[in-house]
Design an enzyme around this catalytic site. Structure first.
Site, PDB file in Angstrom:
ATOM      1  N   LEU A 125       6.233 -10.279  -2.744  1.00 48.73           N
ATOM      2  CA  LEU A 125       4.558 -10.260  -3.181  1.00 48.73           C
ATOM      3  C   LEU A 125       4.022 -11.087  -2.071  1.00 48.73           C
ATOM      4  O   LEU A 125       2.705 -11.883  -2.347  1.00 48.73           O
ATOM      5  CB  LEU A 125       4.435 -10.890  -4.723  1.00 48.73           C
ATOM      6  CG  LEU A 125       4.942  -9.980  -5.740  1.00 48.73           C
ATOM      7  CD1 LEU A 125       4.499 -10.837  -6.971  1.00 48.73           C
ATOM      8  CD2 LEU A 125       4.392  -8.687  -5.549  1.00 48.73           C
TER       9      LEU A 125
ATOM     10  N   TYR B 254       5.363  -5.886  16.877  1.00 42.66           N
ATOM     11  CA  TYR B 254       5.320  -5.175  15.956  1.00 42.66           C
ATOM     12  C   TYR B 254       6.142  -4.009  16.185  1.00 42.66           C
ATOM     13  O   TYR B 254       7.140  -3.658  15.466  1.00 42.66           O
ATOM     14  CB  TYR B 254       3.838  -4.639  15.294  1.00 42.66           C
ATOM     15  CG  TYR B 254       3.954  -3.876  14.216  1.00 42.66           C
ATOM     16  CD1 TYR B 254       4.506  -3.908  13.014  1.00 42.66           C
ATOM     17  CD2 TYR B 254       3.149  -2.411  14.648  1.00 42.66           C
ATOM     18  CE1 TYR B 254       4.703  -2.994  12.113  1.00 42.66           C
ATOM     19  CE2 TYR B 254       3.147  -1.739  13.641  1.00 42.66           C
ATOM     20  CZ  TYR B 254       3.920  -1.635  12.284  1.00 42.66           C
ATOM     21  OH  TYR B 254       4.068  -0.655  11.290  1.00 42.66           O
TER      22      TYR B 254
ATOM     23  N   ASP C   6      -5.211  -1.260  22.389  1.00 38.48           N
ATOM     24  CA  ASP C   6      -5.599   0.140  21.697  1.00 38.48           C
ATOM     25  C   ASP C   6      -5.511   1.091  22.758  1.00 38.48           C
ATOM     26  O   ASP C   6      -5.944   1.341  23.644  1.00 38.48           O
ATOM     27  CB  ASP C   6      -7.056   0.139  21.186  1.00 38.48           C
ATOM     28  CG  ASP C   6      -7.118  -0.555  19.871  1.00 38.48           C
ATOM     29  OD1 ASP C   6      -6.229  -0.378  19.163  1.00 38.48           O
ATOM     30  OD2 ASP C   6      -8.501  -0.802  19.391  1.00 38.48           O
TER      31      ASP C   6
ATOM     32  N   ARG D  23       6.467  -6.895   7.946  1.00 40.43           N
ATOM     33  CA  ARG D  23       4.769  -6.946   8.242  1.00 40.43           C
ATOM     34  C   ARG D  23       4.634  -6.180   9.308  1.00 40.43           C
ATOM     35  O   ARG D  23       5.439  -5.696  10.065  1.00 40.43           O
ATOM     36  CB  ARG D  23       5.249  -8.471   8.925  1.00 40.43           C
ATOM     37  CG  ARG D  23       5.493  -9.643   8.297  1.00 40.43           C
ATOM     38  CD  ARG D  23       5.852 -10.859   9.078  1.00 40.43           C
ATOM     39  NE  ARG D  23       5.941 -12.169   8.259  1.00 40.43           N
ATOM     40  CZ  ARG D  23       4.795 -12.914   7.709  1.00 40.43           C
ATOM     41  NH1 ARG D  23       3.631 -12.737   8.032  1.00 40.43           N
ATOM     42  NH2 ARG D  23       5.367 -13.960   7.067  1.00 40.43           N
TER      43      ARG D  23
ATOM     44  N   TYR E  97       0.695  -1.364   0.197  1.00 41.84           N
ATOM     45  CA  TYR E  97       0.019   0.080   0.006  1.00 41.84           C
ATOM     46  C   TYR E  97       0.804   1.208  -0.048  1.00 41.84           C
ATOM     47  O   TYR E  97       0.843   2.086  -0.955  1.00 41.84           O
ATOM     48  CB  TYR E  97      -0.912  -0.131   1.183  1.00 41.84           C
ATOM     49  CG  TYR E  97      -1.929   1.201   1.705  1.00 41.84           C
ATOM     50  CD1 TYR E  97      -2.222   2.021   0.621  1.00 41.84           C
ATOM     51  CD2 TYR E  97      -2.202   1.457   3.074  1.00 41.84           C
ATOM     52  CE1 TYR E  97      -3.029   3.096   0.841  1.00 41.84           C
ATOM     53  CE2 TYR E  97      -2.853   2.606   3.277  1.00 41.84           C
ATOM     54  CZ  TYR E  97      -3.345   3.331   2.158  1.00 41.84           C
ATOM     55  OH  TYR E  97      -3.926   4.607   2.804  1.00 41.84           O
ATOM     56  N   VAL E  98       1.615   1.586   0.996  1.00 40.20           N
ATOM     57  CA  VAL E  98       2.171   2.927   1.064  1.00 40.20           C
ATOM     58  C   VAL E  98       3.462   2.885   0.105  1.00 40.20           C
ATOM     59  O   VAL E  98       3.730   3.886  -0.577  1.00 40.20           O
ATOM     60  CB  VAL E  98       2.861   2.936   2.676  1.00 40.20           C
ATOM     61  CG1 VAL E  98       3.616   4.402   2.704  1.00 40.20           C
ATOM     62  CG2 VAL E  98       1.629   2.997   3.632  1.00 40.20           C
TER      63      VAL E  98
HETATM   64  N1  UFG Z   1     -11.328   0.214  15.090  1.00 43.83           N
HETATM   65  C1  UFG Z   1     -12.755  -0.120  15.283  1.00 43.83           C
HETATM   66  N2  UFG Z   1     -13.517  -1.115  14.574  1.00 43.83           N
HETATM   67  C2  UFG Z   1     -12.714  -1.972  13.625  1.00 43.83           C
HETATM   68  C3  UFG Z   1     -11.334  -1.618  13.301  1.00 43.83           C
HETATM   69  C4  UFG Z   1     -10.754  -0.637  14.074  1.00 43.83           C
HETATM   70  O1  UFG Z   1     -13.524   0.334  16.305  1.00 43.83           O
HETATM   71  O2  UFG Z   1     -13.291  -2.821  13.140  1.00 43.83           O
HETATM   72  C5  UFG Z   1     -10.608   1.170  15.873  1.00 43.83           C
HETATM   73  C6  UFG Z   1      -9.626   0.760  16.575  1.00 43.83           C
HETATM   74  O3  UFG Z   1     -10.050   0.193  18.013  1.00 43.83           O
HETATM   75  C7  UFG Z   1      -8.849   2.012  16.688  1.00 43.83           C
HETATM   76  C8  UFG Z   1      -9.307   2.966  15.237  1.00 43.83           C
HETATM   77  O4  UFG Z   1     -10.114   2.069  14.910  1.00 43.83           O
HETATM   78  O5  UFG Z   1      -9.319   2.772  17.893  1.00 43.83           O
HETATM   79  C9  UFG Z   1      -8.107   2.664  14.370  1.00 43.83           C
HETATM   80  O6  UFG Z   1      -7.633   1.361  14.088  1.00 43.83           O
HETATM   81  P1  UFG Z   1      -6.916   0.766  13.190  1.00 43.83           P
HETATM   82  O7  UFG Z   1      -7.007  -0.664  12.942  1.00 43.83           O
HETATM   83  O8  UFG Z   1      -7.339   1.288  11.681  1.00 43.83           O
HETATM   84  O9  UFG Z   1      -5.517   1.414  13.271  1.00 43.83           O
HETATM   85  P2  UFG Z   1      -4.440   1.338  14.595  1.00 43.83           P
HETATM   86  O10 UFG Z   1      -4.769   2.622  15.201  1.00 43.83           O
HETATM   87  O11 UFG Z   1      -4.852   0.040  15.430  1.00 43.83           O
HETATM   88  O12 UFG Z   1      -3.256   0.934  13.997  1.00 43.83           O
HETATM   89  C10 UFG Z   1      -2.385   2.081  13.211  1.00 43.83           C
HETATM   90  C11 UFG Z   1      -1.447   1.231  12.395  1.00 43.83           C
HETATM   91  C12 UFG Z   1      -0.536   0.227  13.156  1.00 43.83           C
HETATM   92  C13 UFG Z   1      -0.022   0.845  13.855  1.00 43.83           C
HETATM   93  C14 UFG Z   1      -0.592   1.804  15.064  1.00 43.83           C
HETATM   94  C15 UFG Z   1      -0.003   2.872  16.049  1.00 43.83           C
HETATM   95  O13 UFG Z   1      -2.391   0.424  11.314  1.00 43.83           O
HETATM   96  O14 UFG Z   1       0.399  -0.380  12.183  1.00 43.83           O
HETATM   97  O15 UFG Z   1      -1.617   2.715  14.237  1.00 43.83           O
HETATM   98  O16 UFG Z   1       0.851   3.307  15.287  1.00 43.83           O
HETATM   99  F1  UFG Z   1       0.806   0.287  14.750  1.00 43.83           F
END
Ligand code: UFG
Length: 318
Positions: A33, A138, A279, A73, A11-12
């Site tokens: 890939l 991670y 989270d 990853r 992606y990025v």
């Molecule tokens: N969330 C939901 N429902 C979902 C998916 C996510 O409520 O189905 C919430 C999560 O709890 C979080 C927010 O949406 O509060 C964002 O979640 P993401 O999974 O989209 O992203 P994250 O903040 O968990 O993770 C991102 C990057 C990671 C990185 C992290 C910390 O994807 O790679 O930020 O920098 F590690």
């Protein structure tokens, strides 16, 4: 410049490779890939299929002006279940890449680090000087690579930059987010609008935030790509610079869902679910350093703009 982009089918990486090609750089993409897509390698870039640790030496032997290292990853949950994949796929592979960089005297490196290196923040917005206490393998693997890069930079006169991404979102006009296992909020919400998912789970509505849902700093992938070009331009031999990349603005899970409803016109049912382990309540970047030293200022910060670009890409592929 002649640049090697590891993970340039992801992606990025694919969006950054597209920006590099568009600005006239010669780009070689190295990707195994495993999670990327061959058709995400931008036209105009040469593609080498290979595993990073094994192939980096042969490729860099051609002579390059720099490496942009995206291959990794990046699933937090998977890293907790199977840490060995992260120590091997991220740390060992990056060590081999650094050794190839040293062997072939490649002068520049830009590395995809993450806000996950900070862990649960003591202070929000988060500056680069915040303590680094990752809460999952991670984040720990990315932090270990940051430390490796610092030591190589000092000892071997490498010009290195680590960019700590907050929540990358949106899409370039041709390339966007396509994960086999999707865990990110915006693409999951858009799956509901596309009809491939019934509802979106909101992971907790009792967080200490204004509407009770988690707050994140969503940064458009095209703004992120701009920062990579600036990082290459401002890199100094013997220095390892670290920058947070976010907009400095936080949006809650409910605000994201609302923006998706506005963009797609779909009602998007949302169901409150338990909190997701690990989270933090709020993650927002302090972006002053990138603004002052790189002159980087994200310009695509409107949430509906970010969601709209992700929607255009998701819709096109559906
Ligand atoms: N969330 C939901 N429902 C979902 C998916 C996510 O409520 O189905 C919430 C999560 O709890 C979080 C927010 O949406 O509060 C964002 O979640 P993401 O999974 O989209 O992203 P994250 O903040 O968990 O993770 C991102 C990057 C990671 C990185 C992290 C910390 O994807 O790679 O930020 O920098 F590690």
């Amino acid at each position: 410049m002649k640049l090697l982009v590891t993970g340039g089918a992801g992606y990025v990486g694919s969006v950054c490779a597209a920006h590099l090609v568009e600005t006239g750089h010669e780009v070689v993409v190295l990707d195994d890939l495993s999670t990327g897509h061959r058709d995400a390698v931008p036209p105009g870039a040469r593609f080498v299929e290979g595993e990073l640790g094994a192939a980096a030496g042969d490729v860099l032997a051609e002579g390059f002006d720099g490496v942009l290292h995206f291959a990794a990853r990046s699933l937090v949950g998977e890293s907790v279940q199977r840490p060995e994949l992260y120590w091997h796929g991220n740390v060992v592979a990056s060590f081999r890449l650094l050794e190839a960089i040293r062997a072939h005297s490649t002068p520049r490196l830009v590395f995809s680090s993450t806000a996950a290196t900070y862990g649960e923040p003591e202070q929000v917005p988060i500056p680069e000087t915040a303590p680094t206490r990752p809460t999952n393998p991670y984040g720990a693997s990315k932090l270990a690579i940051d430390h490796m890069i610092s030591s190589y930079t000092a000892a071997h006169a490498l010009a290195a930059t680590s960019l700590r991404y907050f929540n990358v979102a949106g899409a370039h006009e041709a390339f966007g987010e396509r994960h086999a296992v999707e865990t990110h909020l915006i693409p999951l919400v858009l799956q509901v609008a596309l009809g491939t998912r019934e509802s979106i789970s909101v992971f907790g509505d009792d967080w200490p935030t204004p509407d009770g849902t988690c707050v994140r700093d969503y940064i458009h992938v095209d703004d992120l790509a701009d920062a990579h070009l600036l990082a290459l331009q401002y890199a100094v031999a013997g220095e390892h610079s670290i920058y947070n990349l976010g907009s400095g603005q936080g949006f809650s899970v409910r605000e994201v869902i609302e923006a998706c409803r506005a963009v797609t016109g779909h009602p998007i049912p949302a169901v409150t679910a338990p909190r997701r382990a690990g989270d933090p309540a709020v993650l927002v970047a302090a972006g002053d350093r990138a603004a002052e030293r790189l002159g980087w200022k994200p310009s695509r910060t409107d949430l509906e703009r970010i969601v709209g670009d992700a929607w255009a890409f998701a819709h096109k592929r559906a």
